[in-house]
Structure formats: C-alpha cells, structure tokens
Design a protein around this motif. Structure first.
Motif, PDB file in Angstrom:
ATOM      1  N   ASN A  75      27.433  25.205  28.040  1.00 47.32           N
ATOM      2  CA  ASN A  75      28.799  25.132  27.527  1.00 47.32           C
ATOM      3  C   ASN A  75      29.571  26.423  27.751  1.00 47.32           C
ATOM      4  OD1 ASN A  75      29.022  22.389  26.158  1.00 47.32           O
ATOM      5  ND2 ASN A  75      27.135  23.145  25.273  1.00 47.32           N
ATOM      6  N   PHE A  76      28.883  27.542  27.816  1.00 50.74           N
ATOM      7  CA  PHE A  76      29.518  28.820  28.132  1.00 50.74           C
ATOM      8  C   PHE A  76      30.064  28.808  29.560  1.00 50.74           C
ATOM      9  CE2 PHE A  76      28.933  33.102  30.057  1.00 50.74           C
ATOM     10  CZ  PHE A  76      29.912  33.781  29.342  1.00 50.74           C
ATOM     11  N   VAL A  77      29.289  28.270  30.478  1.00 57.08           N
ATOM     12  CA  VAL A  77      29.695  28.241  31.893  1.00 57.08           C
ATOM     13  C   VAL A  77      30.680  27.103  32.156  1.00 57.08           C
ATOM     14  CG1 VAL A  77      28.854  27.852  34.251  1.00 57.08           C
ATOM     15  CG2 VAL A  77      27.574  29.336  32.676  1.00 57.08           C
ATOM     16  N   GLY A  78      30.472  25.946  31.508  1.00 56.06           N
ATOM     17  CA  GLY A  78      31.283  24.772  31.816  1.00 56.06           C
ATOM     18  C   GLY A  78      30.633  23.968  32.925  1.00 56.06           C
ATOM     19  N   VAL A  79      31.004  22.698  33.033  1.00 59.07           N
ATOM     20  CA  VAL A  79      30.344  21.789  33.973  1.00 59.07           C
ATOM     21  C   VAL A  79      31.372  21.055  34.819  1.00 59.07           C
ATOM     22  CG1 VAL A  79      28.964  19.680  34.110  1.00 59.07           C
ATOM     23  CG2 VAL A  79      28.334  21.466  32.485  1.00 59.07           C
ATOM     24  N   ASN A  80      31.151  21.081  36.120  1.00 60.92           N
ATOM     25  CA  ASN A  80      31.979  20.307  37.047  1.00 60.92           C
ATOM     26  C   ASN A  80      31.557  18.848  36.936  1.00 60.92           C
ATOM     27  OD1 ASN A  80      33.199  19.006  39.212  1.00 60.92           O
ATOM     28  ND2 ASN A  80      32.899  20.716  40.623  1.00 60.92           N
ATOM     29  N   VAL A  81      32.404  18.045  36.323  1.00 57.99           N
ATOM     30  CA  VAL A  81      32.037  16.667  36.015  1.00 57.99           C
ATOM     31  C   VAL A  81      31.843  15.824  37.276  1.00 57.99           C
ATOM     32  CG1 VAL A  81      34.373  15.721  35.842  1.00 57.99           C
ATOM     33  CG2 VAL A  81      32.558  14.799  34.386  1.00 57.99           C
TER      34      VAL A  81
ATOM     35  N   ASP B 254      34.145  31.236  37.137  1.00 55.93           N
ATOM     36  CA  ASP B 254      32.780  31.089  36.650  1.00 55.93           C
ATOM     37  C   ASP B 254      32.403  32.390  35.940  1.00 55.93           C
ATOM     38  OD1 ASP B 254      29.996  30.956  36.309  1.00 55.93           O
ATOM     39  OD2 ASP B 254      29.767  29.674  38.067  1.00 55.93           O
ATOM     40  N   PRO B 255      32.135  32.340  34.631  1.00 58.78           N
ATOM     41  CA  PRO B 255      31.840  33.577  33.896  1.00 58.78           C
ATOM     42  C   PRO B 255      30.601  34.308  34.394  1.00 58.78           C
ATOM     43  CG  PRO B 255      31.328  31.647  32.557  1.00 58.78           C
ATOM     44  CD  PRO B 255      32.077  31.156  33.761  1.00 58.78           C
ATOM     45  N   ARG B 256      29.766  33.631  35.208  1.00 60.88           N
ATOM     46  CA  ARG B 256      28.563  34.291  35.730  1.00 60.88           C
ATOM     47  C   ARG B 256      28.880  35.263  36.850  1.00 60.88           C
ATOM     48  NH1 ARG B 256      25.228  28.949  37.092  1.00 60.88           N
ATOM     49  NH2 ARG B 256      27.334  28.350  37.745  1.00 60.88           N
ATOM     50  N   GLU B 257      30.097  35.209  37.366  1.00 67.99           N
ATOM     51  CA  GLU B 257      30.471  36.068  38.492  1.00 67.99           C
ATOM     52  C   GLU B 257      30.407  37.554  38.146  1.00 67.99           C
ATOM     53  OE1 GLU B 257      34.344  34.810  39.608  1.00 67.99           O
ATOM     54  OE2 GLU B 257      33.689  32.829  40.309  1.00 67.99           O
ATOM     55  N   SER B 258      30.547  37.879  36.865  1.00 64.04           N
ATOM     56  CA  SER B 258      30.565  39.286  36.458  1.00 64.04           C
ATOM     57  C   SER B 258      29.163  39.888  36.379  1.00 64.04           C
ATOM     58  CB  SER B 258      31.245  39.433  35.092  1.00 64.04           C
ATOM     59  OG  SER B 258      30.558  38.669  34.106  1.00 64.04           O
TER      60      SER B 258
END
Length: 715
Positions: free
Chosen positions: A479-485, A618-622
C-alpha cells in the motif's frame, strides 16, 4: 475498566492524546484498514502512522481481553462466596493479566495438594497458630489437640507438618509476594546453561557452561539456548541469590521468625514459588526474544520488499545447481518470459563450452543487459562462469547475486502452475529470480513471507505471531508503493487495503474482459467489490494512461473535488500541473492558508500537493539501486585492510551480513559499525543498503570473512 478508561490508559501509555486514541479505535471498529486510516484519515487521528495505529489496536484488544478476564475471575470468586470488597478493588484495578491471575491463584480449582489434604484434616486453626505465635514450644503443646489417627494425624509432628503445608501454599499464592519475587528474579537472576555431555561437539558449545544476567540477555542468545534445550543438548535454569528473597518472605509472618516459620519459608520458596517463577521468567525471556526476532524479520522483510525495481531492463535469470544443471530464463522489461532452458557449466557434467555458446547465443538474440544469479547451491561457480562469458561478449553486461529464498516454494505453488502450466518447477524458479530484480515487491508477494529468509531463528518463534506480523509488513509495503491495477497479479492485489483474494481474482477477471481499466471508477463494476471495499482500496490502486490523470496518483477519489478547488484557487489547469510554472505555484503554496480557504485539512492538502508534484512516482526510487558487478571476487583475493563495496543481505541482533561477491556473506559485528555506541545494527544499516567495508579477517578453512564499516580499519 470502561471504554473511556481503556482509551485514556492507552493514551497515557503511548504518550498521545485521548482524542487520537478515541478516533483511531472508532475508525478501526467502523471496518477501516490500518493503511487506509494512516493515509486518508490523518485529520481524525492527528497524523498517527501505521505503527502507532497497530499499537493502539493491539493494546485495545489486550485491554478488552483483560476486562473479560476480570469479569470471569470476579464471577468465579463470587460463586465461591469469598469475594471481598478489598479483593474486588484489587482485581478491578489490575492493569496486567498476570496481576489478575496472581490474585485468582488462591481460588483457582486445583488438584489435591498437601495443603488441601491438611485443610480436609482440620488443621487450618493450627496453621493460623503457627503463623501468629512467637514461641514454637507453645505450638508443640497445642498441636496435640489436633491428633486424629483416623484421618492420618497420628503424631504432633504429623499435625505440625500438615499445618506448615497449608502456610507454605498460602505464602506461595500471595499475589504481592509473587509479584515481588518475579520482579527480583528478573532484575537479579542469571540464566545458566550446562551441557549433559561436555565432550560432544555441537553448535551450542559456547553455552556448555554459560551464565548471563536475565535482563541483559539478547534475544538471539535466548533463542539459541532454547533450541539447544529442545534438542536435549543443554539444561537451562534461572539462578538467583536467595538471601534477599527469603528475608522478604519472612515479612509475611507477623511474628519474629522461629524454627517452624523458617522451615515454611524454605519449603514454600524451594518447592512452590521458585519453580513457578523460574518458568514464568523463562517464558517472559522467550516471549521478549521472539518479539525481537519477529521485529527484526519484519523490518528486514520491509526493506527487501521496498528494494528499487530495475526498470526497463531485459534480464537473464539463472537458477544454479550441480547435478540438474543451471536453469535459465530470459525475461523482457515487462516481466514477460521469452525463453527458458538449461545449461551444465558446473560439475558433474562441466559442459562449460556448450554452456558458454548457449549464453552467448541468448545475448546475441536478445538485448539482455543484466544477469541475475540465484544465491543457492553452485551460485559462486555459476558466478565465475558468467564473469568469463561476459568477457567474451560484445555487449557490456552486468550481473548480481539475487536472494533466491522462497523461489522453490513459489515455483511449486499453485500460483506458479497457473502462471506457467507448461514449465517444470526449476524453470519457473529461474523466471522468479529474474523478476525479483525487475520488481522485488511484485514477485516476492507471491511467496509465503516466512520463506523469504531475512531474519534469525524464524523457525524458533511463535509461527502464528510471525505470520501475522509479516503479513502486516507485506500489506504495508504494497500500500505504500501502490499497485498498477492493469498489470498486478492476484497475489499482489490481495495485499491491497480492503481487497480479499476472491475480489483480487475478480479484478483480474474483469481486467481480462475489458482489456484494461480506463479509470478507477470502472472498478465499481467488479463483482463483490462493494462501496466499503472501494473506499478502502481505491487510493492504493493506480490506473496509468487512463481517462483521468489523477487516477495514477495516490490521491483518493473522495478528494478529486478538493483538487479542482485547489487548481481553481491558484489559477492552474490540469494540463499545467507538471509544467515548470505549475510546479512553481504548487511549491510556493501556503498550505495552512489554502486549506482554510478551500475547506480542507492541512495533512490531506499537503499529500495532494506532493502527489501533484510527482504524479505516478514510485517511492522506491529514492532508495539505493542494486550493486551491479562485472567481475568475480575470490576468497584468495582478500587481504586484511582491503576496502570493498557490498550489499546488506541480512541484519541481526549482533551485526549485519554483507554480500561482497563471495560464496558466503561477510559479517560486520555491531562493534565494528560505528565509532559511537550502537544500540542495534538496524540503527545503522538496512537490508539492501550499499556500504563500504574493510576486511578484518579471513578464515579460509571455514570460508568466513570478518568485515568492518570503520574507515580506521583500512591498511
């Protein structure tokens, strides 16, 4: 304790306001999920994060269970006709289940004991005389009146012994006494372990004659000793200096100690109190050790799940093995499998030339940029082979070692069979290894979290609690990252807030019917995805290249009207948001003033602005990108003082394991992580971090490498 009192107690305990606790519990009881509350109900909770909300939920459930147990205990004691106002007050005022159980202990139904037999023999009055009489000679005289041969009391000694048994049990069941002894033992006791066979060789040799203060013993040593005890190699006990305890127990008697009360104290402590308290202390040690181990596993798993995806790259995944060969899979930049097969570059076949030709052919056929090698059996031999192949390739290639924990679990799963029905388990595993590099989160959610292997002693802790904790971590990460439905698997979708496995399958089925979703609103057409589920999940589901640009952001549809008001208030059109002028206006926005102007909460507006500035981000990019390698490192290449760069693979209580390109990861002990005091390695590093290390020691026999993160260790 009523509902208001429970909430006030939790607020005081967690140092937050009553209003925050009240709002959080209300939202949870209304059926809202923790990720939804943390992200979209910040105004009501005062911006509590997921960890705080879960703590509130756990404490609330505990306090409700405590209340239920209090009611049950009060009812049972009242049925016995022994409930006094004083006892009721103590039970109702207890804030721990342990305290309630201590108070209930004298009234709890039990098997026949020496004390209960003595009571049946009518020795209660004699017991009271022993407790209150100062002169033991008087007791000897009065005991004669209690002789009853028909009941087994044939002598004065029999009568006195029975009365002493009654007092020993009463002393052992005194709630205040038990509480004090428990506390004293925890604060001053030592855990002692011995071996049954000092000559036997085992991994527990350091615990063959071991002692450590109970309250200072770290979780990994507790769990190691527990395992040694379960395997019948170690004998474990808690030892504590008894002098202070016996002195405290003597205060239970209203008179100065005499020979009978001293014997009662010794008997009560040795036979009844000490064994029981020892079990409780060992249980608490284990509980706290398991809690810490689960916490470490959870934190490591979260960091692993949030590793940045290697996007836009075609990957060759390799699942090494000896006898059955090295399985390979070519996966395109979207994760689609293009080709699978097997080569035999390692013993016993050692068909190196043939294997090289096969890999070079793949490199010519596909624009492969990275090789992902599983870290299991034959991993380092395969790594050496890949490094040699890369030297002969015309294209610049890189490789890295991928943690393959759980890959075999996935490859044999029902999900894997549905994805690749025509492939065997080994080839599915190679695909999984390649995909783990491209999108760790999307691939790892297909595996039971307990099989990912980023903890310590995970098989020695309570599996139910471990499973629940790890599931929460996966939910939080997803849920932090989000999902491409439009690309997500059912395995990924079922971790989205509010979505069950059956709804996840229905989403995929509906997607197949439509081709792809054009808007978030279309998800309302999915069977069994009702209004509540839609509310809980939709903010975490993304629709890229759809009808509404906001659908690819974490902005909840309930806030779309607020976005319109915001843009209108600062004179921006939707198409101007990502322009330099639009970004400038958003960055210069006075959040407090604008929130009041458009009637929106400040936290919500702040999140909206952040989402508009970085739509689809995408919050993982950091996070640091994976460390790619182009050549292999041998143990023989290492020298003390050599500087290397590595990836943190696992963090445990005593340090961190670093992948520096060898067969086995090197260990940085906690004492070698920083010049300052380090309470826990997690305060310094996380799984996936790229760190500079220096070689401290090389043990070629055991293939172990000691590392340091202190630059003072350099040559």
């Amino acid at each position: 304790m009523d509902q208001k009192s429970i909430k006030k107690h939790i607020a005081d305990e967690l140092s937050i306001s009553f209003k925050q606790v009240d709002a959080s519990i209300s939202l949870i009881e209304e059926g809202n999920t923790i990720p939804f509350i943390a992200r979209y109900r910040k105004e009501r909770t005062g911006e509590l994060d997921e960890e705080q909300l879960r703590t509130i939920e756990d404490r609330y459930h505990y306090m409700r269970q405590l209340n239920q147990r209090k009611d049950e205990v009060l009812r049972k004691i009242e049925e016995l006709g022994q409930l006094t106002d004083e006892l009721r007050g103590k039970i109702e005022g207890a804030i721990k289940l342990q305290d309630v159980e201590d108070l209930y202990l004298p009234y709890r139904p039990k098997r026949k004991t020496r004390a209960s037999i003595a009571k049946e023999q009518g020795l209660m009055m004699l017991a009271e005389k022993i407790r209150t009489t100062e002169d033991p000679h008087v007791i000897d005289e009065e005991a004669a009146a209690f002789l009853q041969p028909e009941k087994g009391i044939e002598s004065v000694e029999d009568a006195i012994k029975g009365a002493m048994d009654i007092l020993a049990e009463e002393l052992a069941e005194d709630a205040d006494i038990r509480k004090w002894v428990r506390f004293y033992t925890w604060e001053n006791g030592c855990l002692v372990s011995k071996t049954k066979d000092p000559e036997a060789r085992s991994v527990y040799e350091m615990y063959y004659d071991y002692s450590e203060p109970v309250k200072k013993m770290p979780s990994h040593r507790v769990l190691a000793v527990n395992r040694g005890s379960k395997e019948d190699i170690l004998k474990v006990k808690v030892e504590v200096e008894e002098e202070m305890i016996l002195k405290r127990l003597s205060n239970w008697f209203p008179t100065e100690p005499h020979r009978y009360t001293q014997l009662i104290i010794q008997d009560s402590y040795k036979r009844l109190i000490s064994p029981s308290i020892e079990r409780e202390v060992l249980a608490r040690l284990t509980e706290e050790a398991e809690k810490q181990a689960i916490h470490i596993f959870s934190e490591n798993l979260r960091q692993l799940l949030l590793q940045p995806p290697v996007q836009g790259k075609m990957v060759l995944g390799l699942d090494p093995a000896y006898r059955t060969g090295c399985k390979f899979a070519v996966v395109d930049d979207t994760g689609k499998m293009l080709e699978v097969g097997v080569i035999y570059p390692t013993p016993p076949q050692s068909r190196v030339k043939e294997a090289k030709e096969a890999i070079l052919t793949l490199i010519d056929r596909y624009p492969i940029e990275i090789v992902a090698i599983g870290n299991g059996t034959a991993s380092r031999e395969t790594e050496s082979f890949v490094a040699e192949v890369m030297k002969e390739s015309k294209r610049q290639l890189y490789y890295l070692i991928v943690n393959e924990a759980g890959a075999s679990v996935y490859s044999a799963s029902k999900l894997a069979k549905e994805e690749f029905p025509d492939l065997d388990a080994a080839r599915r595993s190679a695909i999984s290894i390649a995909r783990r590099l491209q999108d760790p989160l999307a691939e790892l959610v297909k595996i039971d979290p307990k099989s990912v292997g980023v903890g310590q002693y995970q098989h020695d802790v309570a599996q139910k609690q471990l499973g629940e904790s790890l599931t929460q971590v996966v939910e939080s990460a997803v849920n932090f990252v989000g999902v491409n439905v439009n690309t997500a698997s059912t395995a990924l979708l079922q971790y989205v807030s509010g979505i069950s496995s059956s709804v996840a399958k229905n989403i995929v089925k509906k997607r197949d019917e439509l081709g792809h979703f054009q808007s978030r609103g279309q998800l309302k057409e999915v069977p069994r995805l009702g209004a509540k589920t839609y509310e809980q999940s939709i903010g975490f589901l993304r629709v890229f290249n759809g009808e509404n640009e906001l659908d690819k952001t974490p902005i909840h549809p309930e806030s779309y009207a607020i976005v319109e008001q915001l843009l209108d208030s600062i004179g921006l059109t939707p198409t101007e948001i990502t322009s330099d002028a639009g970004k400038h206006k958003l960055n210069q926005l006075d959040i407090k003033h604008t929130a009041q102007e458009i009637g929106c909460g400040e936290p919500t507006l702040k999140d909206i602005v952040e989402a508009l500035l970085r739509p689809g981000r995408d919050p993982r990019e950091s996070l640091p990108a994976p460390l790619l390698r182009s050549d292999v490192l041998q143990l023989e290449d290492l020298k003390e003082g050599m500087q290397l760069q590595g990836t943190v693979r696992n963090v445990v209580d005593f340090g961190a394991f670093i992948d520096i390109g060898l067969k086995n990861d090197g260990l940085v002990h906690i004492s070698k992580m920083s010049e300052r005091f380090v309470k826990h390695p997690m305060n310094i590093v996380s799984v996936g971090d790229i760190v500079d290390v220096w070689v401290l020691s090389v043990d070629t026999d055991r293939e172990r490498v000691g590392l340091s993160m202190l630059s003072t260790e350099r040559e």
